[in-house]
Motif scaffolding. Structure first.
Motif, PDB file in Angstrom:
ATOM      1  N   ARG A  17      38.305  42.583  44.271  1.00 34.11           N
ATOM      2  CA  ARG A  17      39.684  42.142  44.058  1.00 34.11           C
ATOM      3  C   ARG A  17      39.785  41.296  42.786  1.00 34.11           C
ATOM      4  N   ILE A  18      38.851  40.403  42.590  1.00 36.34           N
ATOM      5  CA  ILE A  18      38.842  39.575  41.381  1.00 36.34           C
ATOM      6  C   ILE A  18      38.641  40.451  40.152  1.00 36.34           C
ATOM      7  N   GLY A  19      37.738  41.415  40.234  1.00 35.56           N
ATOM      8  CA  GLY A  19      37.527  42.338  39.120  1.00 35.56           C
ATOM      9  C   GLY A  19      38.779  43.116  38.778  1.00 35.56           C
ATOM     10  N   GLU A  20      39.507  43.549  39.812  1.00 28.34           N
ATOM     11  CA  GLU A  20      40.760  44.281  39.596  1.00 28.34           C
ATOM     12  C   GLU A  20      41.794  43.392  38.922  1.00 28.34           C
ATOM     13  N   ARG A  21      41.841  42.122  39.302  1.00 23.75           N
ATOM     14  CA  ARG A  21      42.780  41.192  38.676  1.00 23.75           C
ATOM     15  C   ARG A  21      42.413  40.951  37.207  1.00 23.75           C
ATOM     16  N   ILE A  22      41.124  40.830  36.935  1.00 22.86           N
ATOM     17  CA  ILE A  22      40.690  40.654  35.545  1.00 22.86           C
ATOM     18  C   ILE A  22      41.125  41.859  34.722  1.00 22.86           C
ATOM     19  N   ARG A  23      40.885  43.047  35.248  1.00 21.24           N
ATOM     20  CA  ARG A  23      41.275  44.275  34.544  1.00 21.24           C
ATOM     21  C   ARG A  23      42.778  44.315  34.316  1.00 21.24           C
ATOM     22  N   ALA A  24      43.557  43.978  35.338  1.00 23.10           N
ATOM     23  CA  ALA A  24      45.014  43.987  35.215  1.00 23.10           C
ATOM     24  C   ALA A  24      45.484  43.004  34.146  1.00 23.10           C
ATOM     25  N   GLU A  25      44.890  41.833  34.102  1.00 25.26           N
ATOM     26  CA  GLU A  25      45.267  40.839  33.089  1.00 25.26           C
ATOM     27  C   GLU A  25      44.878  41.319  31.692  1.00 25.26           C
ATOM     28  N   ARG A  26      43.719  41.952  31.584  1.00 27.90           N
ATOM     29  CA  ARG A  26      43.275  42.488  30.290  1.00 27.90           C
ATOM     30  C   ARG A  26      44.237  43.556  29.804  1.00 27.90           C
ATOM     31  N   LEU A  27      44.611  44.461  30.692  1.00 25.74           N
ATOM     32  CA  LEU A  27      45.545  45.520  30.321  1.00 25.74           C
ATOM     33  C   LEU A  27      46.926  44.961  29.985  1.00 25.74           C
ATOM     34  N   HIS A  28      47.360  43.963  30.745  1.00 25.18           N
ATOM     35  CA  HIS A  28      48.646  43.326  30.475  1.00 25.18           C
ATOM     36  C   HIS A  28      48.648  42.678  29.085  1.00 25.18           C
ATOM     37  N   ALA A  29      47.487  42.150  28.675  1.00 24.18           N
ATOM     38  CA  ALA A  29      47.350  41.543  27.351  1.00 24.18           C
ATOM     39  C   ALA A  29      47.120  42.599  26.270  1.00 24.18           C
ATOM     40  N   ASN A  30      47.094  43.862  26.682  1.00 28.78           N
ATOM     41  CA  ASN A  30      46.893  44.982  25.756  1.00 28.78           C
ATOM     42  C   ASN A  30      45.563  44.872  24.997  1.00 28.78           C
ATOM     43  N   LEU A  31      44.513  44.536  25.755  1.00 25.73           N
ATOM     44  CA  LEU A  31      43.178  44.395  25.173  1.00 25.73           C
ATOM     45  C   LEU A  31      42.243  45.442  25.750  1.00 25.73           C
ATOM     46  N   THR A  32      41.319  45.908  24.943  1.00 27.72           N
ATOM     47  CA  THR A  32      40.276  46.810  25.422  1.00 27.72           C
ATOM     48  C   THR A  32      39.111  45.985  25.957  1.00 27.72           C
ATOM     49  N   GLN A  33      38.240  46.641  26.688  1.00 29.37           N
ATOM     50  CA  GLN A  33      37.031  45.958  27.148  1.00 29.37           C
ATOM     51  C   GLN A  33      36.195  45.499  25.956  1.00 29.37           C
ATOM     52  N   GLU A  34      36.158  46.299  24.919  1.00 27.93           N
ATOM     53  CA  GLU A  34      35.400  45.948  23.714  1.00 27.93           C
ATOM     54  C   GLU A  34      35.973  44.693  23.063  1.00 27.93           C
ATOM     55  N   GLN A  35      37.291  44.588  22.979  1.00 31.16           N
ATOM     56  CA  GLN A  35      37.911  43.404  22.386  1.00 31.16           C
ATOM     57  C   GLN A  35      37.595  42.153  23.205  1.00 31.16           C
ATOM     58  N   VAL A  36      37.671  42.269  24.512  1.00 33.44           N
ATOM     59  CA  VAL A  36      37.347  41.132  25.378  1.00 33.44           C
ATOM     60  C   VAL A  36      35.881  40.764  25.218  1.00 33.44           C
TER      61      VAL A  36
END
Length: 78
Positions: A17-36
């Motif tokens: 659940r925490i991982g899903e929230r992190i992913r959702a926040e990353r996508l909301h910020a329009n960031l890729t995993q590489e950028q993060v």
């Protein structure tokens, strides 16, 4: 040294659940995993595993990820 026992089911579910929230926040910020990864100093493979709930990040790693994404830590762990 003996290895730690596997986490119980509810701990695994909470980690996902925490991982899903992190992913959702990353996508909301329009960031890729590489950028993060680059912003946080956490390797991309770890970002992937954390988002998928396969890896338990340390508190320091969580803080670094959330700063990189630009949201407070409390948003993903409440």
């Amino acid at each position: 040294m003996p290895s730690a026992p596997p986490p119980i089911d509810w701990v695994t579910a909470e980690r996902r659940r925490i991982g899903e929230r992190i992913r959702a926040e990353r996508l909301h910020a329009n960031l890729t995993q590489e950028q993060v990864s680059l912003r946080s100093g956490v390797d991309r493979a770890s970002v992937v595993r954390i988002e998928q709930g396969q890896q338990s990040p340390t508190l320091d790693t969580l803080i670094r990820l959330m700063v990189a994404i630009g949201v407070p830590l409390s948003r993903v762990v409440e």
